[in-house]
Scaffold this motif. Structure first.
Motif, PDB file in Angstrom:
ATOM      1  N   LYS A   1     -49.283 -61.248  -5.157  1.00  0.00           N
ATOM      2  CA  LYS A   1     -48.561 -62.443  -4.046  1.00  0.00           C
ATOM      3  C   LYS A   1     -49.338 -63.160  -3.276  1.00  0.00           C
ATOM      4  O   LYS A   1     -49.136 -64.356  -2.767  1.00  0.00           O
ATOM      5  CB  LYS A   1     -47.544 -61.634  -3.494  1.00  0.00           C
ATOM      6  N   LEU A   2     -50.400 -62.414  -2.605  1.00  0.00           N
ATOM      7  CA  LEU A   2     -51.313 -63.064  -1.401  1.00  0.00           C
ATOM      8  C   LEU A   2     -52.108 -64.040  -2.314  1.00  0.00           C
ATOM      9  O   LEU A   2     -52.612 -64.042  -3.161  1.00  0.00           O
ATOM     10  CB  LEU A   2     -52.112 -61.660  -1.247  1.00  0.00           C
ATOM     11  N   PHE A   3     -52.228 -65.327  -1.610  1.00  0.00           N
ATOM     12  CA  PHE A   3     -52.857 -66.325  -2.028  1.00  0.00           C
ATOM     13  C   PHE A   3     -54.005 -66.670  -1.024  1.00  0.00           C
ATOM     14  O   PHE A   3     -53.840 -67.004   0.144  1.00  0.00           O
ATOM     15  CB  PHE A   3     -51.780 -67.754  -1.883  1.00  0.00           C
ATOM     16  N   LYS A   4     -55.177 -66.381  -1.786  1.00  0.00           N
ATOM     17  CA  LYS A   4     -56.370 -66.538  -0.946  1.00  0.00           C
ATOM     18  C   LYS A   4     -56.938 -67.902  -0.909  1.00  0.00           C
ATOM     19  O   LYS A   4     -56.579 -68.802  -1.697  1.00  0.00           O
ATOM     20  CB  LYS A   4     -57.138 -65.440  -1.245  1.00  0.00           C
ATOM     21  N   VAL A   5     -58.094 -68.144   0.021  1.00  0.00           N
ATOM     22  CA  VAL A   5     -58.666 -69.296  -0.028  1.00  0.00           C
ATOM     23  C   VAL A   5     -59.248 -69.703  -1.183  1.00  0.00           C
ATOM     24  O   VAL A   5     -59.362 -70.894  -1.914  1.00  0.00           O
ATOM     25  CB  VAL A   5     -59.896 -69.057   0.951  1.00  0.00           C
ATOM     26  N   TYR A   6     -59.868 -68.649  -2.035  1.00  0.00           N
ATOM     27  CA  TYR A   6     -60.519 -69.167  -3.092  1.00  0.00           C
ATOM     28  C   TYR A   6     -59.797 -69.270  -4.297  1.00  0.00           C
ATOM     29  O   TYR A   6     -60.026 -70.067  -5.410  1.00  0.00           O
ATOM     30  CB  TYR A   6     -61.794 -68.056  -3.616  1.00  0.00           C
ATOM     31  N   ASP A   7     -58.398 -68.785  -4.317  1.00  0.00           N
ATOM     32  CA  ASP A   7     -57.539 -69.216  -5.220  1.00  0.00           C
ATOM     33  C   ASP A   7     -57.173 -70.763  -5.248  1.00  0.00           C
ATOM     34  O   ASP A   7     -57.060 -71.415  -6.248  1.00  0.00           O
ATOM     35  CB  ASP A   7     -56.048 -68.608  -4.853  1.00  0.00           C
ATOM     36  N   SER A   8     -56.944 -71.380  -3.934  1.00  0.00           N
ATOM     37  CA  SER A   8     -56.929 -72.613  -3.829  1.00  0.00           C
ATOM     38  C   SER A   8     -57.998 -73.505  -4.360  1.00  0.00           C
ATOM     39  O   SER A   8     -57.831 -74.599  -5.175  1.00  0.00           O
ATOM     40  CB  SER A   8     -56.859 -73.182  -2.627  1.00  0.00           C
ATOM     41  N   VAL A   9     -59.367 -73.107  -4.303  1.00  0.00           N
ATOM     42  CA  VAL A   9     -60.494 -73.844  -4.883  1.00  0.00           C
ATOM     43  C   VAL A   9     -60.234 -73.655  -6.593  1.00  0.00           C
ATOM     44  O   VAL A   9     -60.586 -74.669  -7.240  1.00  0.00           O
ATOM     45  CB  VAL A   9     -61.660 -73.056  -4.535  1.00  0.00           C
ATOM     46  N   LEU A  10     -60.059 -72.464  -6.798  1.00  0.00           N
ATOM     47  CA  LEU A  10     -59.920 -72.564  -8.542  1.00  0.00           C
ATOM     48  C   LEU A  10     -58.890 -73.217  -8.947  1.00  0.00           C
ATOM     49  O   LEU A  10     -59.102 -73.964  -9.892  1.00  0.00           O
ATOM     50  CB  LEU A  10     -59.784 -70.674  -9.169  1.00  0.00           C
ATOM     51  N   VAL A  11     -57.705 -73.093  -8.263  1.00  0.00           N
ATOM     52  CA  VAL A  11     -56.462 -73.956  -8.802  1.00  0.00           C
ATOM     53  C   VAL A  11     -57.067 -75.485  -8.688  1.00  0.00           C
ATOM     54  O   VAL A  11     -56.750 -76.277 -10.010  1.00  0.00           O
ATOM     55  CB  VAL A  11     -55.344 -73.946  -7.908  1.00  0.00           C
ATOM     56  N   ASN A  12     -57.719 -76.126  -7.838  1.00  0.00           N
ATOM     57  CA  ASN A  12     -57.980 -77.432  -7.722  1.00  0.00           C
ATOM     58  C   ASN A  12     -59.072 -77.904  -8.840  1.00  0.00           C
ATOM     59  O   ASN A  12     -59.167 -78.821  -9.475  1.00  0.00           O
ATOM     60  CB  ASN A  12     -58.659 -77.536  -6.390  1.00  0.00           C
TER      61      ASN A  12
ATOM     62  N   ILE B   1     -59.367 -76.244 -12.062  1.00  0.00           N
ATOM     63  CA  ILE B   1     -58.599 -76.387 -12.972  1.00  0.00           C
ATOM     64  C   ILE B   1     -57.799 -77.815 -13.036  1.00  0.00           C
ATOM     65  O   ILE B   1     -57.459 -78.441 -14.209  1.00  0.00           O
ATOM     66  CB  ILE B   1     -57.487 -75.041 -13.346  1.00  0.00           C
ATOM     67  N   LYS B   2     -57.200 -77.890 -12.016  1.00  0.00           N
ATOM     68  CA  LYS B   2     -56.374 -79.276 -11.845  1.00  0.00           C
ATOM     69  C   LYS B   2     -57.330 -80.473 -12.263  1.00  0.00           C
ATOM     70  O   LYS B   2     -56.809 -81.377 -13.042  1.00  0.00           O
ATOM     71  CB  LYS B   2     -55.566 -79.392 -10.302  1.00  0.00           C
ATOM     72  N   ASP B   3     -58.326 -80.691 -11.777  1.00  0.00           N
ATOM     73  CA  ASP B   3     -59.425 -81.650 -11.684  1.00  0.00           C
ATOM     74  C   ASP B   3     -59.807 -81.802 -13.306  1.00  0.00           C
ATOM     75  O   ASP B   3     -59.825 -82.752 -13.865  1.00  0.00           O
ATOM     76  CB  ASP B   3     -60.485 -81.748 -10.969  1.00  0.00           C
ATOM     77  N   VAL B   4     -60.324 -80.486 -13.715  1.00  0.00           N
ATOM     78  CA  VAL B   4     -60.796 -80.545 -14.859  1.00  0.00           C
ATOM     79  C   VAL B   4     -59.848 -80.999 -16.241  1.00  0.00           C
ATOM     80  O   VAL B   4     -60.194 -81.736 -17.095  1.00  0.00           O
ATOM     81  CB  VAL B   4     -61.417 -79.256 -15.411  1.00  0.00           C
ATOM     82  N   PHE B   5     -58.562 -80.492 -16.001  1.00  0.00           N
ATOM     83  CA  PHE B   5     -57.727 -80.668 -17.196  1.00  0.00           C
ATOM     84  C   PHE B   5     -56.629 -81.521 -16.819  1.00  0.00           C
ATOM     85  O   PHE B   5     -55.530 -81.964 -17.628  1.00  0.00           O
ATOM     86  CB  PHE B   5     -56.902 -79.227 -17.468  1.00  0.00           C
ATOM     87  N   SER B   6     -56.926 -82.523 -15.818  1.00  0.00           N
ATOM     88  CA  SER B   6     -55.763 -83.566 -15.467  1.00  0.00           C
ATOM     89  C   SER B   6     -54.469 -83.045 -15.478  1.00  0.00           C
ATOM     90  O   SER B   6     -53.481 -83.696 -16.143  1.00  0.00           O
ATOM     91  CB  SER B   6     -55.788 -84.837 -16.674  1.00  0.00           C
ATOM     92  N   VAL B   7     -54.122 -81.971 -14.869  1.00  0.00           N
ATOM     93  CA  VAL B   7     -52.616 -81.428 -14.783  1.00  0.00           C
ATOM     94  C   VAL B   7     -52.359 -81.199 -13.250  1.00  0.00           C
ATOM     95  O   VAL B   7     -53.078 -81.469 -12.214  1.00  0.00           O
ATOM     96  CB  VAL B   7     -52.656 -80.116 -15.365  1.00  0.00           C
TER      97      VAL B   7
ATOM     98  N   LEU C   1     -51.177 -80.625 -24.668  1.00  0.00           N
ATOM     99  CA  LEU C   1     -52.586 -79.963 -24.860  1.00  0.00           C
ATOM    100  C   LEU C   1     -53.204 -79.466 -23.461  1.00  0.00           C
ATOM    101  O   LEU C   1     -53.697 -78.448 -23.452  1.00  0.00           O
ATOM    102  CB  LEU C   1     -53.159 -80.622 -25.807  1.00  0.00           C
ATOM    103  N   ASN C   2     -53.278 -80.614 -22.577  1.00  0.00           N
ATOM    104  CA  ASN C   2     -53.930 -80.193 -21.284  1.00  0.00           C
ATOM    105  C   ASN C   2     -53.300 -79.107 -20.623  1.00  0.00           C
ATOM    106  O   ASN C   2     -53.955 -78.363 -19.888  1.00  0.00           O
ATOM    107  CB  ASN C   2     -53.781 -81.180 -20.459  1.00  0.00           C
ATOM    108  N   VAL C   3     -51.955 -79.006 -20.622  1.00  0.00           N
ATOM    109  CA  VAL C   3     -51.165 -77.900 -19.878  1.00  0.00           C
ATOM    110  C   VAL C   3     -51.726 -76.522 -20.624  1.00  0.00           C
ATOM    111  O   VAL C   3     -51.754 -75.498 -19.991  1.00  0.00           O
ATOM    112  CB  VAL C   3     -49.759 -78.159 -20.055  1.00  0.00           C
ATOM    113  N   GLN C   4     -51.565 -76.608 -22.080  1.00  0.00           N
ATOM    114  CA  GLN C   4     -51.898 -75.409 -22.590  1.00  0.00           C
ATOM    115  C   GLN C   4     -53.459 -74.691 -22.304  1.00  0.00           C
ATOM    116  O   GLN C   4     -53.530 -73.649 -22.071  1.00  0.00           O
ATOM    117  CB  GLN C   4     -51.819 -75.329 -24.188  1.00  0.00           C
ATOM    118  N   LEU C   5     -54.272 -75.513 -22.255  1.00  0.00           N
ATOM    119  CA  LEU C   5     -55.645 -75.474 -21.952  1.00  0.00           C
ATOM    120  C   LEU C   5     -55.893 -74.931 -20.307  1.00  0.00           C
ATOM    121  O   LEU C   5     -56.293 -73.919 -19.997  1.00  0.00           O
ATOM    122  CB  LEU C   5     -56.541 -76.723 -22.125  1.00  0.00           C
ATOM    123  N   ALA C   6     -54.975 -75.422 -19.370  1.00  0.00           N
ATOM    124  CA  ALA C   6     -55.040 -75.301 -18.113  1.00  0.00           C
ATOM    125  C   ALA C   6     -54.404 -73.856 -17.839  1.00  0.00           C
ATOM    126  O   ALA C   6     -55.356 -73.219 -17.046  1.00  0.00           O
ATOM    127  CB  ALA C   6     -54.301 -76.279 -17.611  1.00  0.00           C
TER     128      ALA C   6
END
Length: 227
Positions: free
Chosen positions: A60-71, A73-79, A96-101
């Motif tokens: 449940k704990l959302f850490k600083v690096y979680d945000s970096v990783l999510v961003n 994935i968002k940028d690479v797969f356009s989701v 397809l982008n959603v599945q890959l992301a």
């Protein structure tokens, strides 16, 4: 009912590109009539291409690096990725982008936690816990920065902006933005560098179902081996 109408309009619009002028004009006229009759806009047509999937988080704990990783994935797969109730991600975009992301976020998230934990374990035992955590976070940040280029081989090749934000707004609901706490203090250069080097080594394969779907669509596939 609306989905069926939208699908019919999309087929008519496809026919409107026919090399037969009469057929193309007739298809366009019918499409416009249906759009006016059912008050369907171009945005509705684009949003209909979107899909979404949920991915449960390991903690449940959302850490600083979680945000970096999510961003990344968002940028690479356009989701678009939204944190829902701190327990799961909602991933929205072209199918397809959603599945890959989803696949990439799950795999890299686990690998990041493993590499970060190993890095912290190898730090000097004389360091305070707060210092170890900070260096671990900087390691994770470097890891994510390096990961971006490594994931580009997974892209489906379909990068259109499909009104993801509009889709989320239309669906409604309470969402928590994917932003972790602000990092504090000076970046630990050694931790960041070691994390970057570790991130450059990450290689993951495309999930088989996405590969098969891409083959059907004629989209190029470039597989890299696992770690």
């Amino acid at each position: 009912m609306e989905a069926a109408i939208i699908e019919k309009i999309r087929k008519l619009l496809a026919l409107s590109t026919s090399h037969e002028p009469h057929e193309a004009a007739l298809a366009m006229e019918k499409a416009r009539h249906l759009m006016e009759q059912h008050k369907i806009t171009q945005v509705d047509l684009e949003a209909a291409k979107l899909t979404h999937e949920n991915l449960l988080r390991d903690r449940k704990l959302f850490k600083v690096y979680d945000s970096v990783l999510v961003n990344v994935i968002k940028d690479v797969f356009s989701v678009e990725i939204i944190l829902v109730g701190k327990i799961e991600y909602l991933i929205v975009g072209e199918s397809l982008n959603v599945q890959l992301a989803k696949y990439a976020l799950a795999v890299t998230g686990r690998q990041l936690e493993k590499d970060r934990s190993l890095f912290i374990q190898n730090l000097s035992k004389r360091l305070k816990r707060a210092s170890k955590v900070k260096q671990g976070d900087d390691f994770a940040y470097g890891w994510c920065c390096a990961l971006r280029s490594n994931l580009r081989h997974l892209k489906s090749g379909l990068d259109q902006d499909l009104f993801k934000s509009w889709w989320l707004l239309k669906k409604g609901g309470e969402f928590v933005e994917t932003e972790g706490k602000k990092t504090t203090g000076k970046l630990h250069e050694r931790g960041f560098t070691l994390g970057f080097l570790a991130g450059k080594k990450v290689r993951i394969q495309k999930p088989l179902d996405v590969v098969n779907e891409q083959n059907k669509l004629g989209i190029g596939v470039n597989l890299l081996g696992g770690r």
